[in-house]
Design a protein around this motif. Structure first.
Motif, PDB file in Angstrom:
ATOM      1  N   LYS A  78       7.707  -2.036  -3.937  1.00 53.34           N
ATOM      2  CA  LYS A  78       7.472  -1.529  -2.569  1.00 53.34           C
ATOM      3  C   LYS A  78       6.501  -0.351  -2.612  1.00 53.34           C
ATOM      4  O   LYS A  78       5.574  -0.258  -1.806  1.00 53.34           O
TER       5      LYS A  78
ATOM      6  N   ASP B 143       3.062  -1.700  -3.431  1.00 50.86           N
ATOM      7  CA  ASP B 143       2.539  -2.425  -2.266  1.00 50.86           C
ATOM      8  C   ASP B 143       1.973  -1.427  -1.253  1.00 50.86           C
ATOM      9  O   ASP B 143       0.869  -1.592  -0.734  1.00 50.86           O
ATOM     10  N   THR B 144       2.735  -0.365  -0.996  1.00 49.58           N
ATOM     11  CA  THR B 144       2.299   0.639  -0.016  1.00 49.58           C
ATOM     12  C   THR B 144       1.059   1.367  -0.538  1.00 49.58           C
ATOM     13  O   THR B 144       0.123   1.641   0.212  1.00 49.58           O
TER      14      THR B 144
ATOM     15  N   ALA C 143      -0.645  -6.618  -6.563  1.00 51.93           N
ATOM     16  CA  ALA C 143      -0.629  -6.292  -5.122  1.00 51.93           C
ATOM     17  C   ALA C 143      -0.493  -7.573  -4.292  1.00 51.93           C
ATOM     18  O   ALA C 143       0.237  -7.610  -3.301  1.00 51.93           O
TER      19      ALA C 143
ATOM     20  N   CYS D 199       3.009  -8.714  -4.449  1.00 54.04           N
ATOM     21  CA  CYS D 199       3.853  -7.838  -3.612  1.00 54.04           C
ATOM     22  C   CYS D 199       3.798  -8.294  -2.158  1.00 54.04           C
ATOM     23  O   CYS D 199       4.810  -8.340  -1.467  1.00 54.04           O
ATOM     24  N   ARG D 200       2.569  -8.616  -1.679  1.00 54.75           N
ATOM     25  CA  ARG D 200       2.436  -9.065  -0.281  1.00 54.75           C
ATOM     26  C   ARG D 200       3.274 -10.321  -0.054  1.00 54.75           C
ATOM     27  O   ARG D 200       3.948 -10.485   0.941  1.00 54.75           O
TER      28      ARG D 200
ATOM     29  N   ARG E 142      -5.151 -10.082   2.672  1.00 59.13           N
ATOM     30  CA  ARG E 142      -4.067  -9.233   2.172  1.00 59.13           C
ATOM     31  C   ARG E 142      -2.708  -9.642   2.752  1.00 59.13           C
ATOM     32  O   ARG E 142      -1.704  -8.981   2.509  1.00 59.13           O
TER      33      ARG E 142
END
Ligand code: PGA
Length: 307
Positions: A12, A15-16, A70, A73-74, A142
């Motif tokens: 998380k 990802d952020t 990344a 993660c999305r 994304r």
């Protein structure tokens, strides 16, 4: 490499960070301290066995490994979000959220459609992001939203797109313009007029340039502007002509503030599309909104055909 040691928390945070591109902004978004963010990212990088970010000058960049993580993660958080929505759907469409990214030009009519949809589903929280074609495509890449509204979906087998409304592109000028009222103006003649273009990355700009290029022409761009509104004001201020989506100039054409030029090959007949990545698990709210748009398209086609 065993990714089983990676925690959801680390993912998380990463990802952020990938979205914000800054440790400070990531810390703010997650109510953490910057060192706490850095530690989580460092631990994740140790698990992966490769650096995930690199600092070049003042900016933080994702490494090749970072970009792959990344993207994953999305997918993971998209899936978690849709899981929440699927569970909510067991109670009907009374709750849930819908995130739609729309192209600048579609902001002249999509908000009204969203308004009608929300009247039927008042419990759904809606977020709408507006950007030009390039920005909307980057958001799709994304996987940031549920649905993407645009005038020309990318030619890719990875994307599904359904048309839901016509999008006509017309040439516009001020009422006293030398070409106003002239019939069947040739593209060659039009190309001699100073052209007010949207910014690079805009779908409208791309379509207009393709139109000229089909006749082996290039428009004589006098000015480049990042908004349809500013272009309309510039046309009214006698700075030049432009090619715009009819939906952005409907009011001005009706009031006579601007006029449509009768140009050979125009209007360009395009469509508005609701698109998303093919393998995206659409949330119930997103599915309902897509069905709402398709239904709207059918009703409008039927009424246009008088059936
Ligand atoms: P734009 O898109 O707002 O980026 O110009 C319009 C379109 O793609 O038709």
């Amino acid at each position: 490499m065993s990714l089983h040691h990676a925690t959801l928390r680390q993912l998380k945070v990463f990802d952020t960070l990938a979205i914000h591109g800054s440790v400070v902004r990531t810390a703010e978004a997650l109510h953490l301290t910057p060192p706490a963010v850095s530690i989580q990212v460092k631990q994740l990088a140790e698990t992966v066995g490769q650096p995930l970010v690199e600092q070049i000058g003042k900016r933080l960049h994702l490494t090749a490994h970072g970009r792959v993580v990344a993207r994953a993660c999305r997918d993971i958080f998209g899936r978690i979000e849709s899981l929440g929505q699927e569970l909510a759907a067991l109670q009907g469409l009374e709750s849930g959220s819908l995130s739609v990214a729309i192209i600048t030009t579609a902001s002249y009519f999509v908000p009204r459609l969203l308004g009608d949809f929300c009247e039927d589903h008042p419990g759904i929280a809606v977020a709408m992001h507006v950007g030009n074609r390039e920005t909307v495509l980057e958001r799709m890449e994304r996987n940031e939203d549920d649905l993407y509204i645009l005038g020309q979906p990318p030619d890719s087998a990875q994307i599904t797109a359904a048309p839901f409304a016509p999008n006509l592109l017309v040439a516009v000028a001020y009422p006293g313009h030398a070409l106003a009222g002239e019939a069947r103006i040739s593209p060659k003649r039009l190309a001699r007029e100073p052209f007010i273009a949207r910014e690079l990355g805009s779908g409208t700009r791309r379509a207009a340039e393709e139109f000229y290029a089909e006749s082996g022409l290039v428009p004589s761009i006098r000015m480049e502007l990042g908004s349809n509104e500013a272009i309309k004001q510039s046309i009214a201020g006698h700075l030049g002509i432009s090619i715009l989506s009819e939906s952005t100039v409907r009011g001005e054409l009706a009031s006579g503030e601007l006029v449509r030029l009768d140009v050979e090959g125009l209007p360009l007949r395009r469509q508005w599309y609701a698109a998303c990545p093919k393998n995206k698990m659409l949330s119930p709210a997103a599915k309902a909104f897509r069905a709402f748009l398709e239904n709207r398209a059918q009703v409008e086609t039927r009424s246009a055909n008088g059936t």
